[in-house]
Design a protein around this motif. Sequence first.
Motif, PDB file in Angstrom:
ATOM      1  N   ASN A  46      17.994   2.227 -34.103  1.00  9.35           N
ATOM      2  CA  ASN A  46      18.874   1.207 -34.670  1.00  9.35           C
ATOM      3  C   ASN A  46      20.222   1.791 -35.041  1.00  9.35           C
ATOM      4  N   ARG A  47      20.211   3.009 -35.604  1.00 12.70           N
ATOM      5  CA  ARG A  47      21.468   3.644 -35.997  1.00 12.70           C
ATOM      6  C   ARG A  47      22.313   3.962 -34.773  1.00 12.70           C
ATOM      7  N   ILE A  48      21.685   4.468 -33.719  1.00 12.22           N
ATOM      8  CA  ILE A  48      22.429   4.776 -32.494  1.00 12.22           C
ATOM      9  C   ILE A  48      23.015   3.496 -31.899  1.00 12.22           C
ATOM     10  N   LEU A  62      27.761   0.068 -30.802  1.00 11.24           N
ATOM     11  CA  LEU A  62      28.496  -1.184 -30.912  1.00 11.24           C
ATOM     12  C   LEU A  62      29.789  -1.009 -31.697  1.00 11.24           C
ATOM     13  N   THR A  63      29.744  -0.226 -32.779  1.00 11.91           N
ATOM     14  CA  THR A  63      30.948   0.009 -33.570  1.00 11.91           C
ATOM     15  C   THR A  63      31.996   0.757 -32.763  1.00 11.91           C
ATOM     16  N   ALA A  64      31.543   1.658 -31.890  1.00 11.25           N
ATOM     17  CA  ALA A  64      32.471   2.436 -31.069  1.00 11.25           C
ATOM     18  C   ALA A  64      33.242   1.577 -30.081  1.00 11.25           C
ATOM     19  N   VAL A  65      32.717   0.382 -29.783  1.00  7.97           N
ATOM     20  CA  VAL A  65      33.440  -0.512 -28.873  1.00  7.97           C
ATOM     21  C   VAL A  65      34.803  -0.882 -29.465  1.00  7.97           C
ATOM     22  N   ALA A  66      34.870  -1.044 -30.797  1.00 12.27           N
ATOM     23  CA  ALA A  66      36.123  -1.459 -31.436  1.00 12.27           C
ATOM     24  C   ALA A  66      37.251  -0.458 -31.199  1.00 12.27           C
ATOM     25  N   GLY A  97      29.801  -2.474 -38.395  1.00 14.27           N
ATOM     26  CA  GLY A  97      29.425  -1.066 -38.464  1.00 14.27           C
ATOM     27  C   GLY A  97      29.681  -0.476 -39.831  1.00 14.27           C
ATOM     28  N   LEU A  98      30.795  -0.866 -40.452  1.00 14.10           N
ATOM     29  CA  LEU A  98      31.120  -0.330 -41.769  1.00 14.10           C
ATOM     30  C   LEU A  98      30.108  -0.777 -42.815  1.00 14.10           C
ATOM     31  N   HIS A  99      29.530  -1.956 -42.627  1.00 15.83           N
ATOM     32  CA  HIS A  99      28.507  -2.424 -43.554  1.00 15.83           C
ATOM     33  C   HIS A  99      27.227  -1.592 -43.443  1.00 15.83           C
ATOM     34  N   ALA A 100      26.911  -1.125 -42.233  1.00 14.49           N
ATOM     35  CA  ALA A 100      25.640  -0.433 -42.008  1.00 14.49           C
ATOM     36  C   ALA A 100      25.760   1.084 -42.069  1.00 14.49           C
ATOM     37  N   LEU A 101      26.950   1.637 -41.830  1.00 14.27           N
ATOM     38  CA  LEU A 101      27.143   3.082 -41.753  1.00 14.27           C
ATOM     39  C   LEU A 101      28.007   3.552 -42.909  1.00 14.27           C
ATOM     40  N   THR A 102      28.186   4.868 -43.022  1.00 15.34           N
ATOM     41  CA  THR A 102      29.061   5.407 -44.055  1.00 15.34           C
ATOM     42  C   THR A 102      30.512   5.358 -43.568  1.00 15.34           C
TER      43      THR A 102
END
Length: 308
Positions: A4-6, A11-15, A228-233
Motif C-alpha cells: 500500500n505504501r509503495i 501515485l504521489t510521484a505522478v504529481a 500522498g501528503l495525508h498518508a506519508l510524511t
Amino acid sequence: MLSNRIGTLALTAVAPAVWGTTYLVTTGLLPDGRPLLAALLRALPAGLALVLLTRRLPRGSWWWRSLVLGALNIGGFFALLFVAAYRLPGGVAATLGALQPLVVVALSAGLLGTRVSARVLGAGLTGLVGVGLLVLRAEARLDGPGLLAALGGACVMATGVVLSKRWRSPAPPLTTTGWQLTAGGLLLLPLALAVEGPPPVPNGAGLLGYGYLAVVGTALAYVLWFRGLHALTPTEVTFLGLLSPVVATALGWLVAGQHLTPLQGLGALLVLGSLAVAQLRGGGPRRERPLTAPAPIPAIPLEKEHTL
C-alpha cells in the motif's frame, strides 16, 4: 502494508512528474511576460471546478486554514514559480527549487518535532547536487528577482507542505484541493490585474497550454499530491518533487532535441538515488519519530462541511 505504501508513493510521484512539464508548456505555449496570469488561470478554474464537483465548503477554523494553505501551496508558490520560469533558465530555477526537501526537513523538526537524521540530510544534499549536475549550464544567466522568486517558491511550498501535515483536513483530498486552489486563485486575481492588467485574448496555443496546466498540471496533480501528503510524511513527499527536473530534462531530450552529457546522466542517478534513500525507514515505525512530544493540536470537529 508495504504494498500500500509503495502504491501511495507511486501515485504521489505522478504529481511532480507532471509538474516537470510546466517549463516546456510555459515557454512553448503561453504568452510572454504574463507569469501572474499563468498562475491565476492554472489555479482558479481548477479550484472552482473541484468545489462545484464536491459541493462542500470549509467549516470553522478551516476557512482561515484553507486561506493560509492556499496562499502557501498555491497562490504564493504559483506566482513565484512562474516569475522564476520567465526570468531564469530552467536549470537555475530547478536547482534552487531542489532546496525544498532540506527546508521541509528543518521545518518538520521545528513544527512537527520530527527527528533529523543524517541519512535524510545526506539525501537532500545529494539530490541538490544531482539536480545541479542535471540542469545547470555554465552559460546560465543569473537574474536577481528571478533568483529571489525561485528561493521564495521553495520556502513557501515547503512551509505549506509541513503545515498541511500539522493541520489534518477533515475532508477528502479532492475537497481539500478544491478549497486550496480556490483560495490561492482568489488571492492571485487582484494581484494579476494590478500588476499585469487585463488579460489578452489567448490564441489556440495559449488556450491549450492554460487548459493543460489547469486540468492535468493542477487539478489532477494536486489531488494526488495532497492525497500522498495525508498518508506519508512530509519528508517522503517532498523528496518526490526532485522528479520534476528529471522529467523536464528528459522532455528536453525527447521533444526539444537537446543532447544529454555524461554529467547529466550522473546527476539523474544522484537524484534518483537520493529519492530512494529518503524513502527508507530502516525498520522503524511508520511515522517519523519526534525528538520531543509535539504541542497538542486542537481537535477538528468531524461534522459535515457546509454544502453548496
